[in-house]
Design a protein around this motif. Structure first.
Motif, PDB file in Angstrom:
ATOM      1  N   ALA A  75       0.732  -1.140  -0.038  1.00  0.00           N
ATOM      2  CA  ALA A  75       0.143   0.073  -0.027  1.00  0.00           C
ATOM      3  C   ALA A  75       0.855   1.213  -0.225  1.00  0.00           C
ATOM      4  O   ALA A  75       0.362   2.333  -0.905  1.00  0.00           O
ATOM      5  N   ILE A  76       1.841   1.162   0.586  1.00  0.00           N
ATOM      6  CA  ILE A  76       2.733   2.428   0.795  1.00  0.00           C
ATOM      7  C   ILE A  76       3.507   2.596  -0.335  1.00  0.00           C
ATOM      8  O   ILE A  76       3.578   3.776  -1.060  1.00  0.00           O
ATOM      9  N   SER A 104       2.057   1.975  -3.452  1.00  0.00           N
ATOM     10  CA  SER A 104       1.045   2.120  -4.154  1.00  0.00           C
ATOM     11  C   SER A 104       0.962   3.702  -4.079  1.00  0.00           C
ATOM     12  O   SER A 104       0.690   4.558  -5.058  1.00  0.00           O
ATOM     13  N   LYS A 105       0.786   4.143  -2.808  1.00  0.00           N
ATOM     14  CA  LYS A 105       0.733   5.780  -2.575  1.00  0.00           C
ATOM     15  C   LYS A 105       1.836   6.403  -3.061  1.00  0.00           C
ATOM     16  O   LYS A 105       1.764   7.420  -3.472  1.00  0.00           O
ATOM     17  N   THR A 155       1.601   6.501  -6.828  1.00  0.00           N
ATOM     18  CA  THR A 155       0.340   7.486  -7.254  1.00  0.00           C
ATOM     19  C   THR A 155       0.716   8.696  -6.936  1.00  0.00           C
ATOM     20  O   THR A 155       0.607   9.783  -7.898  1.00  0.00           O
ATOM     21  N   LEU A 156       1.569   9.195  -5.778  1.00  0.00           N
ATOM     22  CA  LEU A 156       1.878  10.542  -5.502  1.00  0.00           C
ATOM     23  C   LEU A 156       2.944  11.034  -6.601  1.00  0.00           C
ATOM     24  O   LEU A 156       2.817  11.965  -7.124  1.00  0.00           O
ATOM     25  N   GLU A 169       0.903  11.834  -9.716  1.00  0.00           N
ATOM     26  CA  GLU A 169       0.199  12.838  -9.546  1.00  0.00           C
ATOM     27  C   GLU A 169       1.081  14.037  -9.846  1.00  0.00           C
ATOM     28  O   GLU A 169       0.917  15.279 -10.206  1.00  0.00           O
TER      29      GLU A 169
END
Length: 532
Positions: free
Chosen positions: A57-58, A60-61, A64-65, A68
């Motif tokens: 999850a980390i 993936s974040k 994503t960051l 973005e």
């Protein structure tokens, strides 16, 4: 763990039996150890899986960051690179506006020479409006447009192309609508000009869009945006001075919301105010779309429930269809509930004694209005399969047919405003006629017109009449105007000085004279001529 004792052969031929209790104890101990080991192993395995999930999850974040961030940097770089192109396009528009201004100068000279172009058709109207925009004459544009509502409806789609002729369209529109928004400056507010404000604000949206980046960037200067924000705040302050949300009209709310959407000045702190205004004017057709444009999509379920509780099920259907909540709020039950409430309201009208004379008409009108709204909603959202409208149309046709037949019937004769005499001589005049002095009212044909009465002295032979203490005798009283005329008008009552002293100043002599001229009598006695 203890060892199992090995039986030793008895030299005498006797053997020791095995200890089964000890064997069972040892087996139970081994089973417990196995279960504990398995439990610990599962626990460590679950910890390892949780750590892996959190790690994924980390990651993936972080990805994503990074994506973005990269997209934002690319957008900023693209916006920076397109500034030059946007500026060149703006310069080109200014040059075109200058050329149009030069042409407008020639047009104005021709107008001064008497060659005023026609504005009766749509092309002439557009040319006139473009002339105002080129000259940046916002007030002239406003007064010219506000007086031509029907013509403006015909050219509504071409308003953006008209506003594009302005050097600063946003400021032009703000100055134009300042006559009625945020406060109506007109001394005599006869007609509502909210439609004109909404027309300009809607037409301004595509004009302010960046030609390169589109809707992500608008051509609004900071000063114009600040002015738009101050106008919105002034409208809210004026709303409080006028009595709050309950006193505001739906066109004003539509104008205020369109102003916020057009200039992008929606405030998160005012969401509660927006919600109350939308619910109060939910019957207006544009409210669902404006609610979504204002960012109230997540508050839509609460607003729909409030509308249902208020008995505005049809408005709730429009909102559910706009935001896609038909599964949560099925439209067919809402429409049936609306018809049921309308029927109940019509029944209560029939039982209301205060409107007994027109209760049936009002009840039929209420039911007709509800049927028309529901049928239109069914056809608009294609709900014929779930709610067939045939029975509703038959009921509506029946109500309209009854209404037409009632109109064709002759009006009932009004009751005669006459009373019948007790002596069965004929209809008696209204009671009010007896209160008016010297008034003639009769249902029979009017007697012939007679000359005014003359007064002469009686000959000496008429000495049998007593002489009352007065000398002036008025025209005779018409008995036909009194409530209870005497049975015999020619009976001579006994004369007494006491009665004469208490009688009115003008009265009849004790007995009628015998030398009155012949008069044609109708339903009531005509005027009498007599001599004293």
């Amino acid at each position: 763990m203890g060892s199992i004792p090995i039986p030793i052969s008895d030299p005498g031929g006797l053997t020791q039996p095995p200890d089964f209790d000890e064997f069972q104890r040892q087996a139970s101990l081994m089973t417990t150890c196995t279960l504990l080991w398995k439990e610990l192993s599962d626990h460590f395995t679950s910890l390892e899986q949780n750590l892996l999930k959190k790690s994924d999850a980390i990651k993936s974040k972080i990805e994503t960051l990074e994506t973005e961030t990269k997209a934002s940097l690319d957008s900023l770089e693209e916006r920076e690179n397109t500034i030059e192109n946007s500026v060149s396009i703006a310069i080109q528009k200014v040059e075109e506006a200058l050329q149009a201004a030069a042409d407008a100068v020639g047009t104005s000279k021709r107008e001064e020479a008497g060659e005023d172009p026609e504005v009766d058709d749509s092309e002439g109207l557009l040319l006139k409006l473009k002339g105002f925009c080129v000259e940046m004459d916002s007030l002239g544009f406003w007064f010219f447009m506000s007086c031509r509502k029907k013509e403006m409806d015909a050219v509504r789609d071409k308003i953006p192309s008209v506003l594009a002729e302005c050097v600063d369209p946003a400021r032009f529109v703000l100055e134009a609508i300042s006559e009625v928004f945020p406060v109506d400056k007109r001394a005599d507010c006869v007609n509502d000009l909210g439609w004109a404000c909404v027309l300009l604000l809607e037409g301004l949206v595509p004009v302010m869009v960046d030609p390169v980046l589109g809707g992500s960037r608008t051509f609004v200067t900071p000063s114009v945006k600040k002015s738009a924000y101050e106008i919105a705040e002034a409208w809210k302050e004026n709303l409080e001075q006028r009595g709050g949300i309950e006193s505001v009209k739906a066109p004003e709310v539509h104008m205020f919301f369109q102003h916020l959407v057009t200039f992008g000045i929606v405030m998160d702190d005012d969401f509660d105010l927006y919600k109350k205004l939308i619910v109060g004017c939910a019957w207006r057709k544009q409210m669902p779309k404006l609610a979504v444009s204002l960012g109230l999509g997540d508050k839509m379920p609460d607003m729909i429930e409030e509308l249902i509780s208020r008995g505005q099920q049809v408005d709730a259907v429009h909102f559910t269809q706009e935001v896609g909540l038909a599964d949560r709020f099925p439209p067919v039950p809402l429409l049936k509930a609306f018809l049921k409430d309308a029927k109940k309201a019509a029944t209560s009208m029939m039982e209301d004694p205060s409107i007994a004379g027109r209760a049936a008409q009002l009840a039929a009108r209420k039911e007709q209005s509800a049927l028309k709204v529901v049928i239109k909603c069914i056809e608009e959202y294609k709900l014929e399969a779930e709610f067939p409208p045939e029975n509703l149309k038959k009921r509506l046709h029946h109500l309209e047919k009854v209404k037409i037949e009632k109109k064709r019937l002759p009006a009932p004769a009004s009751p005669a405003n006459k009373r019948t005499r007790a002596c069965n001589v004929g209809p008696m005049p209204p009671a009010k006629a007896g209160r008016i002095t010297n008034t003639y009212v009769s249902s029979s044909p009017a007697p012939p017109q007679l000359p005014p009465p003359t007064f002469v002295r009686s000959p000496p032979s008429h000495t049998q009449y007593p002489s009352p203490p007065y000398t002036t005798i008025p025209p005779p009283q018409i008995y036909g105007n009194t409530r209870s005329p005497p049975a015999n008008h020619y009976a001579a009552p006994a004369y007494s000085p006491e009665a004469a002293s208490h009688s009115p100043v003008f009265s009849y002599p004790p007995t009628p004279p015998m030398n009155y001229p012949p008069v044609a009598y109708g339903g009531a006695y005509g005027a009498l001529y007599y001599h004293r």
